[in-house]
Write a protein that holds these residues in place. Structure first.
Motif, PDB file in Angstrom:
ATOM      1  N   UNK A 178      42.366  46.853  32.965  1.00  0.00           N
ATOM      2  CA  UNK A 178      42.486  45.479  32.456  1.00  0.00           C
ATOM      3  C   UNK A 178      43.715  45.030  32.918  1.00  0.00           C
ATOM      4  N   UNK A 179      44.710  45.642  32.357  1.00  0.00           N
ATOM      5  CA  UNK A 179      46.171  45.202  32.432  1.00  0.00           C
ATOM      6  C   UNK A 179      46.384  45.111  34.083  1.00  0.00           C
ATOM      7  N   UNK A 180      45.854  46.152  34.802  1.00  0.00           N
ATOM      8  CA  UNK A 180      46.198  46.012  36.240  1.00  0.00           C
ATOM      9  C   UNK A 180      45.593  44.750  37.063  1.00  0.00           C
ATOM     10  N   UNK A 181      44.354  44.755  36.461  1.00  0.00           N
ATOM     11  CA  UNK A 181      43.501  43.439  37.045  1.00  0.00           C
ATOM     12  C   UNK A 181      44.134  42.182  36.683  1.00  0.00           C
ATOM     13  N   UNK A 182      44.677  42.057  35.574  1.00  0.00           N
ATOM     14  CA  UNK A 182      45.388  40.894  35.420  1.00  0.00           C
ATOM     15  C   UNK A 182      46.585  40.610  35.916  1.00  0.00           C
TER      16      UNK A 182
ATOM     17  N   UNK B 118      48.878  37.272  42.585  1.00  0.00           N
ATOM     18  CA  UNK B 118      47.967  36.834  43.575  1.00  0.00           C
ATOM     19  C   UNK B 118      47.958  35.272  43.349  1.00  0.00           C
ATOM     20  N   UNK B 119      47.730  34.733  42.316  1.00  0.00           N
ATOM     21  CA  UNK B 119      47.651  33.495  42.038  1.00  0.00           C
ATOM     22  C   UNK B 119      49.042  32.822  42.057  1.00  0.00           C
ATOM     23  N   UNK B 120      50.197  33.612  41.631  1.00  0.00           N
ATOM     24  CA  UNK B 120      51.594  32.674  41.873  1.00  0.00           C
ATOM     25  C   UNK B 120      51.969  32.781  43.259  1.00  0.00           C
ATOM     26  N   UNK B 121      51.440  33.812  44.120  1.00  0.00           N
ATOM     27  CA  UNK B 121      51.988  33.660  45.551  1.00  0.00           C
ATOM     28  C   UNK B 121      51.229  32.686  46.395  1.00  0.00           C
TER      29      UNK B 121
ATOM     30  N   UNK C 190      46.086  32.836  32.583  1.00  0.00           N
ATOM     31  CA  UNK C 190      45.070  33.358  31.793  1.00  0.00           C
ATOM     32  C   UNK C 190      43.865  32.856  32.103  1.00  0.00           C
ATOM     33  N   UNK C 191      42.822  33.608  32.006  1.00  0.00           N
ATOM     34  CA  UNK C 191      41.559  33.202  32.610  1.00  0.00           C
ATOM     35  C   UNK C 191      40.695  32.282  31.796  1.00  0.00           C
TER      36      UNK C 191
ATOM     37  N   UNK D  93      41.918  24.619  39.161  1.00  0.00           N
ATOM     38  CA  UNK D  93      41.296  25.176  38.077  1.00  0.00           C
ATOM     39  C   UNK D  93      40.346  26.467  38.754  1.00  0.00           C
ATOM     40  N   UNK D  94      40.473  27.528  38.324  1.00  0.00           N
ATOM     41  CA  UNK D  94      39.648  28.410  38.537  1.00  0.00           C
ATOM     42  C   UNK D  94      38.192  28.398  38.290  1.00  0.00           C
ATOM     43  N   UNK D  95      37.466  28.328  39.452  1.00  0.00           N
ATOM     44  CA  UNK D  95      35.778  28.096  39.290  1.00  0.00           C
ATOM     45  C   UNK D  95      35.668  26.771  40.008  1.00  0.00           C
TER      46      UNK D  95
END
Length: 119
Positions: free
Chosen positions: A13-17, A23-26, A47-48, A73-75
């Protein structure tokens, strides 16, 4: 004491976050660079569900006194919004349809077309 599988699940979970966050920041940095603005004009909440606020050095001809921002926005992806100030909610003026994370060049074209769309 956590069992081996619980530790492995937590690590995953930590690795996924971390992967999502990096990825999002890049991605946001790439979009900002295309728009000619720095990351200091961006607020990224990883945060999701994740969200992005990007202040633009651009105004709509129809609303010369209002600052313009991009919201992601995610989604739902990218939206252009007027910043009303005074702690009120932003006013959505356009949506970029298509993939949730389009190429930065596509976002640049979207921002460039906003005066045409609003006019």
């Amino acid at each position: 004491m956590a069992s081996g599988w619980e530790e492995a699940m937590n690590d995953a979970l930590v690795d996924d976050y971390d992967s999502h966050s990096r990825g999002l920041r890049a991605y946001v940095a790439s979009v900002a660079a295309r728009l000619g603005i720095g990351m200091e004009s961006c607020c990224v909440d990883t945060t999701r569900p994740s969200q992005v606020y990007m202040a633009l050095d651009h105004r709509l001809d129809q609303f010369p006194g209002r600052d313009l921002a991009l919201l992601w926005d995610e989604g739902t992806g990218w939206h252009a919004a007027l910043d009303p100030g005074d702690g009120q909610e932003s006013i959505i003026v356009a949506k970029l349809y298509g993939p949730e994370r389009p190429e930065p060049a596509t976002v640049l074209r979207f921002v460039g077309s906003l005066n045409e769309k609003a006019g």
